[in-house]
Write an enzyme that holds these catalytic residues in place. Structure first.
Site: not given
Length: 319
Positions: A72, A104, A107, A144, A180, A214, A217, A251, A264, A266, A296
């Site tokens: 965050r 990882h 984001y 990413h 990734e 991934d 992906h 992944h 994306d 999963h 994931e």
């Protein structure tokens, strides 16, 4: 907006490494391994970063991914030295190779951003997180690549990403930056293997760059893993476009979306559009020996990480 799955929850771990534990956990379990295959999952660091090792072992895994701090905030408290030492103790105790632990990236980062303030914050966060890897005794850092936001060309975005990596390599020794592949959604870079290669070509020290593939992906970007021989064909194309020597992690995710959907989303192993046959091929592919295969998936009652790890090991052919 994506449904509130475990995959979404793990993206919300707070500054105290909060967030719900990924997967149901029982008592301590013996780590599984079938031959040269290493299977695990993205685990929580709630309660202390060393808890990630314990969580992995409890679910029967022998490799894992983790976040290194809050998802965050751009700025987080420094990693506690005692917590880092305890992480290394746990890793040694359970005989886990640093090459099978793949942190990882946040984001929040967009190392390809055309916005100077976002790019500068992303580059600084890249350095910070790689420094945390060093403190933990880890050698890989997965993130990413980034997005052009539709404001610059893909080529300019690639140049920004490579520039951020080169800067981080100068600031932090040894840690390998692991790009990734993406689903091709929006203006993200990395949906095609050739785009990953373009970034690598602009990195000065190519011994310190790698790729995490991934499966969701790749399928969403148009690589048909679900077809007969699809896994082999994808790896052949990856080898041709990028080079298997750069492959550092996988992944493992099924896909809610159809082939080429660019979404994306999963899904649990064998429950999506990729299907169980592709994952059987993956866990039996010799070229993926000693590569960490990390779940994931969203999970569901009775089919959480622990059960999916067991399923994947059950698909491995006996040596």
């Amino acid at each position: 907006m994506a449904p509130k799955t475990r995959g979404a929850r793990k993206r919300e771990e707070g500054e105290d490494a909060g967030g719900k534990e990924a997967g149901k956990r029982g008592g301590s379990k013996k780590t599984q391994r079938r031959g040269k295959k290493y299977i695990g999952a993205h685990v929580s660091i709630q309660g202390g970063i060393w808890k990630a090792v314990e969580s992995c072992v409890e679910m029967g895994g022998n490799c894992f991914a983790l976040f290194l701090g809050s998802q965050r905030s751009w700025k987080r408290p420094a990693l506690d030295q005692k917590a880092a030492a305890k992480f290394q103790e746990q890793r040694s105790l359970h005989e886990m190779d640093p090459a099978h632990i793949v942190p990882h990236g946040s984001y929040l980062m967009n190392c390809g951003s055309p916005k100077p303030d976002v790019f500068e914050k992303s580059q600084a966060l890249l350095v910070d997180e790689m420094s945390r890897c060093s403190l933990l005794g880890l050698t890989l850092y997965n993130f990413h690549p980034g997005s052009s936001l539709g404001l610059i060309t893909a080529e300019q975005c690639v140049k920004n990403i490579a520039g951020a990596i080169n800067h981080a390599h100068q600031q932090v020794p040894a840690v390998v930056t692991v790009l990734e592949n993406m689903s091709g959604q929006g203006s993200t870079v990395g949906g095609r293997f050739s785009e990953l290669r373009s970034i690598i070509d602009k990195v000065r020290d190519q011994s310190r760059v790698g790729v995490c593939l991934d499966t969701c992906h790749a399928f969403a970007a148009g690589y048909d893993l679900a077809a007969e021989g699809g896994v082999k064909a994808m790896l052949d194309e990856f080898d041709q476009d990028v080079g298997l020597r750069y492959l550092r992690a996988i992944h493992l995710n099924d896909s809610k979306g159809k082939l080429g959907c660019n979404l994306d989303r999963h899904e649990d192993i064998g429950e999506g559009c990729i299907g169980i046959s592709a994952f059987r091929d993956i866990v039996n592919e010799p070229r993926l020996d000693n590569i960490p295969l990390i779940l994931e998936t969203p999970g569901r009652p009775g089919f959480e990480y622990e059960e999916q790890i067991k399923l994947l090991y059950s698909l491995c052919k006996k040596p």
